[in-house]
Each structure stands twice: as C-alpha cells, then as structure tokens.
Design a protein around this motif. Sequence first.
Motif, mmCIF file in Angstrom:
data_model
loop_
_atom_site.group_PDB
_atom_site.id
_atom_site.type_symbol
_atom_site.label_atom_id
_atom_site.label_comp_id
_atom_site.label_asym_id
_atom_site.label_seq_id
_atom_site.Cartn_x
_atom_site.Cartn_y
_atom_site.Cartn_z
ATOM 1 N N UNK A 29 93.770 65.123 30.202
ATOM 2 C CA UNK A 29 94.599 63.988 29.800
ATOM 3 C C UNK A 29 96.010 64.432 29.441
ATOM 4 N N UNK A 30 96.114 65.539 28.710
ATOM 5 C CA UNK A 30 97.435 66.046 28.326
ATOM 6 C C UNK A 30 98.233 66.400 29.578
ATOM 7 N N UNK A 31 97.612 67.111 30.496
ATOM 8 C CA UNK A 31 98.293 67.506 31.731
ATOM 9 C C UNK A 31 98.690 66.276 32.551
ATOM 10 N N UNK B 227 92.660 60.387 20.636
ATOM 11 C CA UNK B 227 93.459 61.240 21.508
ATOM 12 C C UNK B 227 94.928 60.824 21.465
ATOM 13 N N UNK B 228 95.184 59.536 21.561
ATOM 14 C CA UNK B 228 96.575 59.076 21.544
ATOM 15 C C UNK B 228 97.224 59.273 20.186
ATOM 16 N N UNK B 229 96.455 59.277 19.131
ATOM 17 C CA UNK B 229 97.023 59.568 17.825
ATOM 18 C C UNK B 229 97.518 61.013 17.770
ATOM 19 N N UNK B 230 96.796 61.901 18.444
ATOM 20 C CA UNK B 230 97.185 63.316 18.476
ATOM 21 C C UNK B 230 98.239 63.589 19.538
ATOM 22 N N UNK B 231 98.273 62.753 20.575
ATOM 23 C CA UNK B 231 99.225 62.943 21.677
ATOM 24 C C UNK B 231 99.893 61.600 21.953
ATOM 25 N N UNK B 232 100.843 61.198 21.127
ATOM 26 C CA UNK B 232 101.435 59.856 21.246
ATOM 27 C C UNK B 232 102.086 59.593 22.599
ATOM 28 N N UNK B 233 101.739 58.449 23.147
ATOM 29 C CA UNK B 233 102.367 57.941 24.366
ATOM 30 C C UNK B 233 102.158 56.430 24.327
ATOM 31 N N UNK C 134 97.816 48.695 13.943
ATOM 32 C CA UNK C 134 98.244 49.994 13.419
ATOM 33 C C UNK C 134 99.525 50.458 14.101
ATOM 34 N N UNK C 135 99.588 50.296 15.405
ATOM 35 C CA UNK C 135 100.782 50.712 16.138
ATOM 36 C C UNK C 135 101.991 49.890 15.714
ATOM 37 N N UNK C 136 101.779 48.583 15.513
ATOM 38 C CA UNK C 136 102.879 47.721 15.091
ATOM 39 C C UNK C 136 103.360 48.095 13.700
ATOM 40 N N UNK C 137 102.418 48.391 12.803
ATOM 41 C CA UNK C 137 102.775 48.757 11.437
ATOM 42 C C UNK C 137 103.524 50.083 11.391
ATOM 43 N N UNK C 138 103.163 50.994 12.298
ATOM 44 C CA UNK C 138 103.815 52.309 12.335
ATOM 45 C C UNK C 138 105.200 52.222 12.963
ATOM 46 N N UNK C 139 105.458 51.132 13.690
ATOM 47 C CA UNK C 139 106.761 50.951 14.321
ATOM 48 C C UNK C 139 106.693 51.132 15.822
ATOM 49 N N UNK C 140 106.702 50.026 16.544
ATOM 50 C CA UNK C 140 106.679 50.069 18.005
ATOM 51 C C UNK C 140 108.090 49.908 18.547
ATOM 52 N N UNK C 141 108.319 50.466 19.699
ATOM 53 C CA UNK C 141 109.615 50.309 20.352
ATOM 54 C C UNK C 141 109.759 48.888 20.884
ATOM 55 N N UNK C 142 110.974 48.487 21.151
ATOM 56 C CA UNK C 142 111.217 47.174 21.746
ATOM 57 C C UNK C 142 110.515 47.061 23.091
ATOM 58 N N UNK C 143 110.566 48.128 23.867
ATOM 59 C CA UNK C 143 109.901 48.126 25.164
ATOM 60 C C UNK C 143 108.398 48.006 24.999
ATOM 61 N N UNK C 144 107.864 48.714 23.997
ATOM 62 C CA UNK C 144 106.428 48.641 23.752
ATOM 63 C C UNK C 144 105.983 47.239 23.389
ATOM 64 N N UNK C 145 106.771 46.570 22.562
ATOM 65 C CA UNK C 145 106.423 45.197 22.201
ATOM 66 C C UNK C 145 106.452 44.298 23.432
ATOM 67 N N UNK C 146 107.444 44.516 24.298
ATOM 68 C CA UNK C 146 107.514 43.729 25.525
ATOM 69 C C UNK C 146 106.330 43.989 26.435
ATOM 70 N N UNK C 147 105.841 45.224 26.428
ATOM 71 C CA UNK C 147 104.709 45.585 27.284
ATOM 72 C C UNK C 147 103.367 45.163 26.710
#
Length: 275
Positions: free
Chosen positions: A41-43, A70-76, A101-114
């Motif tokens: 997954x990382x690769x 996994x995504x918590x350890x390797x954010x994407x 959780x993602x919203x509370x931690x702070x999502x990007x504008x693009x992330x919110x749009x997606x």
Amino acid sequence: PAEIGAWLDNGWFNLRGGPERLLFRNILLARWRETDPEGLLVWSMKNDTSAAQVVIGAWAEKEPQRLIDFYKSHPDEAAELRSLRSIAKTHPALALQRLQEMAAAGMSTQGMGNSSSLLRQMADQSPSALEAILDTLPLPLRNQAESALCGQRLVASFSTEIRSLWDRPDGWKVFQSNVSQNQALGEKLFDELAHVPPAWRGSIAENYYYFTRGDQARKWLDVDLESLGFTAMQANRLRSNALQGLARQKPEEAIQRMGEVEMNASARQSFISNI
C-alpha cells in the motif's frame, strides 16, 4: 519481500519481447500482497498506481478498521476518502465516524469537495445517522450532507420537498446539485411547472439540459410554456433544445416540428445538417 519495491522501481526484469515482464510483475505483486500488504500500500501510494486495489477492496469489506488505521499512519486524504466510499458499502457507521474524525482534524478544501459522493452514499444508506451528525460537520460538508438528504426527500416526496426548496434562498442551488445526479428529478419537475416561482423559470431555461433530454423532449415541445409564466425567450430556448433532443430519437418528427421553434437561417441549416 523487502526487495520487491526495488525490483519494481528499477525495472531490473525488463525483457520486452514477450509476456515475461508482466508475468514477473504480477508474481511480485501477488507475493507482496501475501507477505507485506502494508508495504504494498505504501509503495502503491508513492507511485500512484492501482496495484494495491485488491488489498484495499478486501480490507474495506472485511477489515475496515485495519484500512483506517493504515491511513492514520500514512495520511493520504484523497485516497482515504475513496476508501471510505468502499467501507461505507458494508460498514456505513464506521465510515461516517471516520469522516467526522477527519473533519475535526481539519480537511483541505479539496478534500471537502471530494466528499460529496461519500455523503450521498451515506444519505442513501443511513440518512438518520447522517442527519444526526450535521451540526458536528464544518459548513462545506454540512451543506453537502444537507443537499444529499434533501435529494432523498425529493425522491420520497417530490411535491412536498420541492415546495420547501422554493422558500429557500439557496433552493435552486440545492435542487440543481440533486438533479445533476438524478435525471428522474428533472422529469418530476415538469409536473410542477405551473407552480414554480418566477425566479426559478430563468434557471430552468438556462439549465435546460437537465430537463429536455431523452424521452422528455416531446413533452417540453408540446406544453404551452408562456401560459405557465415563462418569457418568450425562455420558452424558445427550452423548445429549441427539446427539439434537439427529439432529433436524436425521432429525426423525421423533429424536422416536421421545426416551425414551432424560432431559428435563424444559420441555425436551421445547422440543425438539418446535424440530422
């Protein structure tokens, strides 16, 4: 297994004359999935490939928390939002919790749009759960969630919900976001044309492609739009595009009905040429 990434990155096995290179790559990926799926997954994330989709699909269905960890350890953010859509198919509560959780931690504008497709999926599967967390979401996500929930109500009780939208200053925007996803809503609006507020008529004419396409074309040609409050310009624009829609299905009838639409000589020639 620790060397697989280097083999793939450096192309050490690169015979070009037959299927050996592809076969060898598939053998490497299969070994990697079995022995070190996190490493794969990382690769895969680093190289922007779909090589780990088998792992992601399996985890989303059977081990969703493992995928989230996994995504918590390797954010994407973008990749995780795509995975949450897969998780939501079988574990909607967990997907919704992680989105919070993602919203509370702070999502990007693009992330919110997606997030719109995920929120629509949640509105389909767990509308009450989504509605319960609306106040915890940042405004862009809340607006998308409310629009998705409105879409469900439009499907369930169109005549009631559409009247609610007429009273909202953002009503057309909410309706447009839903009709763009569900063509059937545009068909249902036809039966309410006599009641739509004046401010909506211009928007309907401007966004004709949601309404006059396919099997609906003839209905828009037959109705007396001016008597329903549309201006002559708005009515002609709707009829003109309905005629285009009819031409794709019934070209002979469309030619016979050309006189019902105001067209200049150039537009008439183009219309006939397209047919």
